[in-house]
Write an enzyme that holds these catalytic residues in place. Structure first.
Site, PDB file in Angstrom:
ATOM      1  N   ALA A  65      72.670  14.116  53.147  1.00  0.00           N
ATOM      2  CA  ALA A  65      73.044  12.773  53.593  1.00  0.00           C
ATOM      3  C   ALA A  65      72.966  11.694  52.488  1.00  0.00           C
ATOM      4  O   ALA A  65      73.964  11.014  52.216  1.00  0.00           O
ATOM      5  CB  ALA A  65      72.211  12.392  54.813  1.00  0.00           C
ATOM      6  N   ASP A 120      70.265  13.551  59.012  1.00  0.00           N
ATOM      7  CA  ASP A 120      71.597  13.014  58.699  1.00  0.00           C
ATOM      8  C   ASP A 120      71.870  11.715  59.436  1.00  0.00           C
ATOM      9  O   ASP A 120      72.654  10.890  58.990  1.00  0.00           O
ATOM     10  CB  ASP A 120      72.665  14.044  59.015  1.00  0.00           C
ATOM     11  CG  ASP A 120      72.604  15.161  57.999  1.00  0.00           C
ATOM     12  OD1 ASP A 120      71.793  16.084  58.187  1.00  0.00           O
ATOM     13  OD2 ASP A 120      73.306  15.070  56.979  1.00  0.00           O
TER      14      ASP A 120
HETATM   15  O1  MRU Z   1      75.874  19.953  55.610  1.00  0.00           O
HETATM   16  P1  MRU Z   1      74.850  19.403  54.660  1.00  0.00           P
HETATM   17  O2  MRU Z   1      74.379  20.386  53.643  1.00  0.00           O
HETATM   18  O3  MRU Z   1      75.305  18.095  54.054  1.00  0.00           O
HETATM   19  O4  MRU Z   1      73.607  19.078  55.590  1.00  0.00           O
HETATM   20  C1  MRU Z   1      72.463  18.547  54.985  1.00  0.00           C
HETATM   21  C2  MRU Z   1      71.320  18.400  55.890  1.00  0.00           C
HETATM   22  O5  MRU Z   1      71.399  18.646  57.077  1.00  0.00           O
HETATM   23  C3  MRU Z   1      70.077  17.799  55.303  1.00  0.00           C
HETATM   24  O6  MRU Z   1      68.941  18.316  55.910  1.00  0.00           O
HETATM   25  C4  MRU Z   1      70.122  16.289  55.522  1.00  0.00           C
HETATM   26  O7  MRU Z   1      71.303  15.765  54.993  1.00  0.00           O
HETATM   27  C5  MRU Z   1      68.976  15.597  54.904  1.00  0.00           C
HETATM   28  S1  MRU Z   1      69.165  15.527  53.158  1.00  0.00           S
HETATM   29  C6  MRU Z   1      67.944  14.662  52.449  1.00  0.00           C
END
Ligand code: MRU
Length: 346
Positions: A49, A238
């Site tokens: 995110a 997210d």
């Molecule tokens: O699909 P992604 O890899 O972007 O998903 C990422 C996640 O779900 C993370 O746990 C979230 O973004 C937190 S990142 C600090």
């Protein structure tokens, strides 16, 4: 690690470490246009995110540069449409739309700026967002470390580390914070099907830092907790709704349910701007559905019979009542979240 998202003045480009290729290869991916940025976001050259928020901010700058090169008479409309395309690249993580809205806010503050000046203002703002993100992660690390005890084994899901932020990480920031306090801890990284952020990225990062990490299949979680092998869970987020419901990588909800079943504290670590007061509850969070090929194939090999449909929801929502505390850069929020989040935004 902070050089995985880097603006190069010499090349006037955004240089990304291509996360699709880790851990096998460390290769860069250069973004010179909005198309490059949107592609990088969609296929997850860069993901996580806060990292996609920072990338989107630099993407707005690249959009201004491209528009400047074309000098259309209606440059405001052209630029605005480009910003919309960046914002639409991925729907769930609020940090992406936050970053684009932030650039629009800065634009509104400088209504008379020409395109060249606006590009300069946006580049400076993107760099500030990037630097601030690292500071926020370090602060989360300091606050979150208080929840981790010497000797703990901490489970995490997906990758909420340096790669998912501008550096240091949110969930992995808490783990790094505890290690920096001298606590000896171990980490279980759930592999996180289908993109394998845990197996590929979390394990890669922690190994580089010398933090002991073991990768577990996602479906091992119940057994590991039942055997008493997990003392804490820390995950990223997210989007967090105003009532504390938290969207994170698919599978997080299951981990939280099991954590409650086995009495394991479950923490979320995220910067305040991941909390979206406009989103009332988890039901209002849009859940991204991705290319079925991520599930039907492992690399080039088909593992699901041709013609059989699959689910590929990228995120799920953990209800607030399963979350022990939400660690932010301003401190830890505790239940009832409706109240603690409202206090925070007062
Ligand atoms: O699909 P992604 O890899 O972007 O998903 C990422 C996640 O779900 C993370 O746990 C979230 O973004 C937190 S990142 C600090």
């Amino acid at each position: 690690m902070t050089d995985h998202i880097k603006y190069s003045r010499e090349r006037d480009a955004l240089l990304l470490l291509d996360q699709r290729l880790l851990p096998a290869r460390e290769e860069g991916f250069e973004c010179r246009s909005v198309e490059d940025v949107v592609f990088a976001l969609k296929v997850m050259v860069v993901r996580g995110a806060p990292a996609i928020g920072v990338t989107a901010a630099f993407g707005c700058y690249l959009a201004a540069r491209r528009t400047l090169a074309e000098t259309p008479a209606d440059w405001r409309a052209v630029l605005s449409a480009r910003l919309e395309r960046i914002e639409a690249a991925r729907p769930t993580a609020v940090n992406l739309s936050w970053a684009v809205r932030e650039m629009r806010r800065v634009w509104d503050l400088n209504p008379d700026a020409g395109l060249e000046d606006l590009a300069g203002i946006w580049l400076a703002r993107a760099m500030d967002i990037q630097a601030a993100d690292i500071e926020m992660c370090r602060a989360m690390g300091r606050f979150g470390a208080a929840f981790i005890d010497h000797g703990d084994t901490v489970m995490t899901h997906c990758n909420a580390g340096a790669l998912a932020t501008a550096g240091y990480g949110t969930a992995l920031g808490v783990i790094r914070g505890a290690v920096e306090e001298g606590k000896k801890i171990r980490v279980i990284a759930n592999e996180t099907r289908p993109f394998l952020q845990g197996a590929r990225l979390t394990a890669w990062e922690l190994k580089r830092d010398g933090i002991p990490v073991t990768v577990a299949c996602d479906n091992a979680c119940a057994l590991l907790m039942h055997r008493g092998l997990v003392q804490k869970v820390v995950v990223g987020a997210d989007r967090i709704a105003a009532n504390g419901d938290t969207a994170n990588k698919i599978g997080t909800f299951g981990v939280a349910v099991l954590a409650e079943r086995f009495g394991v504290p479950f923490y979320v670590a995220a910067p305040v701007y991941t909390i979206d007061p406009e989103t009332r509850t988890g039901r209002d969070i849009p859940i991204e559905e991705r290319d079925p090929r991520e599930v039907t194939h492992v690399g080039e090999t088909r593992v699901v019979p041709d013609g059989v449909p699959v689910f590929n929801f990228a995120f799920d929502v953990t209800p607030a009542e399963l979350i022990t505390a939400i660690v932010t850069e301003k401190g830890a929020l505790t239940p009832p979240y409706e109240r603690s989040i409202a206090e925070l935004f007062k």
